[in-house]
Enzyme design. Structure first.
Site, short mmCIF file in Angstrom:
data_model
loop_
_atom_site.label_atom_id
_atom_site.label_comp_id
_atom_site.label_asym_id
_atom_site.label_seq_id
_atom_site.Cartn_x
_atom_site.Cartn_y
_atom_site.Cartn_z
N HIS A 159 -2.76 10.93 0.76
CA HIS A 159 -2.26 10.79 2.00
C HIS A 159 -1.98 12.03 2.60
CE1 HIS A 159 -1.08 7.34 4.93
NE2 HIS A 159 -0.58 8.55 5.60
N ASN A 193 -7.36 1.72 9.88
CA ASN A 193 -6.04 1.89 10.66
C ASN A 193 -6.21 1.79 11.91
OD1 ASN A 193 -5.02 2.21 8.02
ND2 ASN A 193 -4.71 4.54 8.22
N GLU A 240 -7.42 8.18 6.23
CA GLU A 240 -7.62 9.03 7.38
C GLU A 240 -8.18 10.72 7.12
OE1 GLU A 240 -4.48 8.79 10.23
OE2 GLU A 240 -4.69 6.75 10.18
N GLU A 259 -3.36 -0.11 8.20
CA GLU A 259 -2.19 0.21 8.92
C GLU A 259 -2.27 -0.28 10.32
OE1 GLU A 259 -1.11 4.36 9.00
OE2 GLU A 259 -1.73 4.73 6.96
N TYR A 312 -3.96 1.94 15.77
CA TYR A 312 -2.93 1.87 16.65
C TYR A 312 -3.23 1.65 18.22
CZ TYR A 312 -0.53 3.47 12.29
OH TYR A 312 -0.10 3.36 11.15
N ARG A 344 0.95 -1.30 0.06
CA ARG A 344 -0.20 0.10 -0.01
C ARG A 344 0.84 1.19 -0.14
NH1 ARG A 344 -2.21 3.10 4.65
NH2 ARG A 344 -4.00 4.23 3.72
C1 FCB Z 1 -1.22 7.27 10.70
C2 FCB Z 1 -0.84 7.84 9.37
C3 FCB Z 1 0.36 7.21 8.64
C4 FCB Z 1 1.27 7.48 9.89
C5 FCB Z 1 0.78 6.48 11.27
C6 FCB Z 1 1.80 6.48 12.36
O1 FCB Z 1 -2.17 8.13 11.26
O2 FCB Z 1 -1.83 7.36 8.44
O3 FCB Z 1 0.78 8.11 7.77
O4 FCB Z 1 2.03 8.49 10.31
O5 FCB Z 1 -0.33 7.10 11.75
#
Ligand code: FCB
Length: 454
Positions: free
Chosen positions: A116, A284, A161, A361, A286, A74
């Site tokens: 992006h 995405n 995002e 992500e 985290y 990607r």
């Molecule tokens: C996301 C972004 C990516 C990267 C990660 C850590 O929000 O899409 O570009 O910075 O965080």
């Protein structure tokens, strides 16, 4: 059970974060070229001028992907490289065309993101995402790229995002273009949604009929007091999720933001454009977010990325507190919590049954150390990836239709407001020389993919 046939094992990057070559072959500035030069906005004043120098190391990087055994990659396309000043740039288009060919030769499916966060500066100068015309310009970009790469790209993603583009860029001002204008941020959110719908329509007219169409959202996986969760979920998640999946804007979001905007930027017919049919929804993830209602008297807590006193990206959520969660934390200060990813997948699956999902992500920054022998033993990143991949697997076992997983990131890169001070890569980049070194996590991921696909 477990990972289905055809599951995509990938890694992700983004143009501004890895390419460099900022002024080469006709590329013109994007909003991050400008923003990164504003004193105090990016750690150490870092810019993406050189980044990981991927523009010149493309072949080497594709070869590394092949050695990792990736089934998909990607990447994003720099709008100001392919359409500087609105005119097609042959050299810029050739770069992505060659990348796609090399990926296909290596048996890696190209997953292309059209945006992006790197809006051409001239479009920001004309008003940026708060202006409706930017959505139309984005559809032009989509159509032109679709004509060049449409016979070969496996999956198209319109936006990465949009929450960050709209609310970090125009409400909190911590991302480019750095504006603190809450009403403009709401208009930006709407025009990003509109841009997405127009782009899907434009792409479907020119690309291969077997290509899949998607958008990538950063779902905030919220926990805490139900009414605070509802409110933040509205402005962070449902303001994109609902219109894109055909439900229009949520009434509660419009009510919660009524003192900021009357939403008159939404025109008749927009809902239908935004609801262009999708083949897969990119998510995405985290870490989760913990919220509660603020009592209005005690010092208010802001632990979700925006600092005390700074403008909040959560427009209309003036009585919500964001709480610091228990650790461990990554180098970003983000709590490590793989359960949140499974919860997020099951939540979207429950709320929008029948929509195929993909983790576009997931990954972690840690302070990697190179030992005397040149080895980077990033056991913390391996544990993060292992637990999150397991969370995807258990979401699949619980019924979620998940089609792929992309590690963020293939390479260490330019982490926006943190510049080069945060490393998310499976592969280490020495920014002085451009040299690449596999971290232990790269070898681990290679073996994990091999096991899953054996
Ligand atoms: C996301 C972004 C990516 C990267 C990660 C850590 O929000 O899409 O570009 O910075 O965080």
């Amino acid at each position: 059970m477990g990972f289905p046939e055809g599951f995509l094992w990938g890694a992700a990057t983004a143009a501004y974060q890895i390419e460099g070559a900022a002024a080469e072959d006709g590329r013109t500035p994007c909003i991050w070229d400008t923003f990164s030069r504003v004193p105090g906005k990016v750690l150490n004043g870092d810019t993406g001028d050189v980044a990981a120098d991927h523009y010149h190391r493309r072949r080497e990087d594709v070869a590394a992907m092949a050695r990792l055994g990736l089934s998909a990659y990607r990447f994003s396309i720099s709008w100001s490289r392919v359409l500087p000043g609105g005119r097609p740039n042959r050299k810029g288009l050739d770069f992505y065309s060659a990348l796609v060919d090399e990926l296909l030769e290596a048996g890696i499916a190209p997953v292309a993101t059209l945006y992006h966060w790197d809006l051409p500066q001239e479009l920001e100068d004309a008003g940026g995402w708060p202006v409706r015309d930017t959505a139309r310009r984005f559809a032009d970009h989509a159509e032109r790229i679709g004509r060049v790469l449409g016979d070969r790209v496996h999956t198209w993603t319109t936006l990465n995002e949009p929450w960050c583009s709209a609310f970090l860029g125009y409400a909190a001002g911590v991302h480019a273009p750095g504006r603190v204008e809450p009403e403009a941020a709401l208009a930006a959110a709407h025009h990003l949604n509109l841009a997405h719908g127009l782009a899907v329509r434009a792409l479907r007219g020119v690309v291969s009929p077997t290509a899949r169409h998607s958008i990538t959202l950063n779902m905030h996986q919220l926990r805490g007091e139900p009414d605070a969760v509802r409110q933040v979920d509205g402005i962070a998640n449902r303001v994109f999720l609902d219109p894109v999946l055909g439900r229009g804007y949520p009434e509660d979001v419009i009510a919660d933001t009524a003192s900021v905007s009357d939403w008159s930027f939404v025109r008749d017919g927009d809902d239908a454009v935004i609801a262009a049919p999708l083949d897969v929804l990119g998510l995405n993830y985290y870490s989760p977010t913990l919220v509660r209602r603020w009592d209005g008297t005690s010092p208010r807590v802001h632990a979700d990325g925006h600092k005390q006193g700074a403008a909040s990206p959560f427009v209309g959520c003036d009585t919500v507190e964001f709480l610091r969660q228990p650790g461990p934390y990554t180098a970003m200060g983000w709590p490590v919590d793989a359960n949140g990813m499974e919860e997020m997948l099951l939540r979207v699956h429950r709320d929008h049954p029948g929509v195929p999902l993909m983790i576009t992500e997931n990954g972690a920054a840690f302070d990697d150390e190179i030992d005397a022998g040149g080895r980077i033993g990033d056991a913390d990143r391996i544990a993060y990836l292992r637990d999150h991949i397991a969370a995807v697997e258990s979401a699949i076992d619980a019924g979620a239709d998940v089609r792929g997983y992309f590690a963020w990131s293939l390479l260490d890169n330019y982490e926006w407001a943190y510049g080069y001070a945060r490393r998310f890569g499976l592969i280490h980049v020495d920014y002085a020389t451009g040299n690449r070194t596999w971290k232990d996590s790269a070898a681990w991921y290679r073996d994990r993919i091999a096991r899953a696909t054996a």
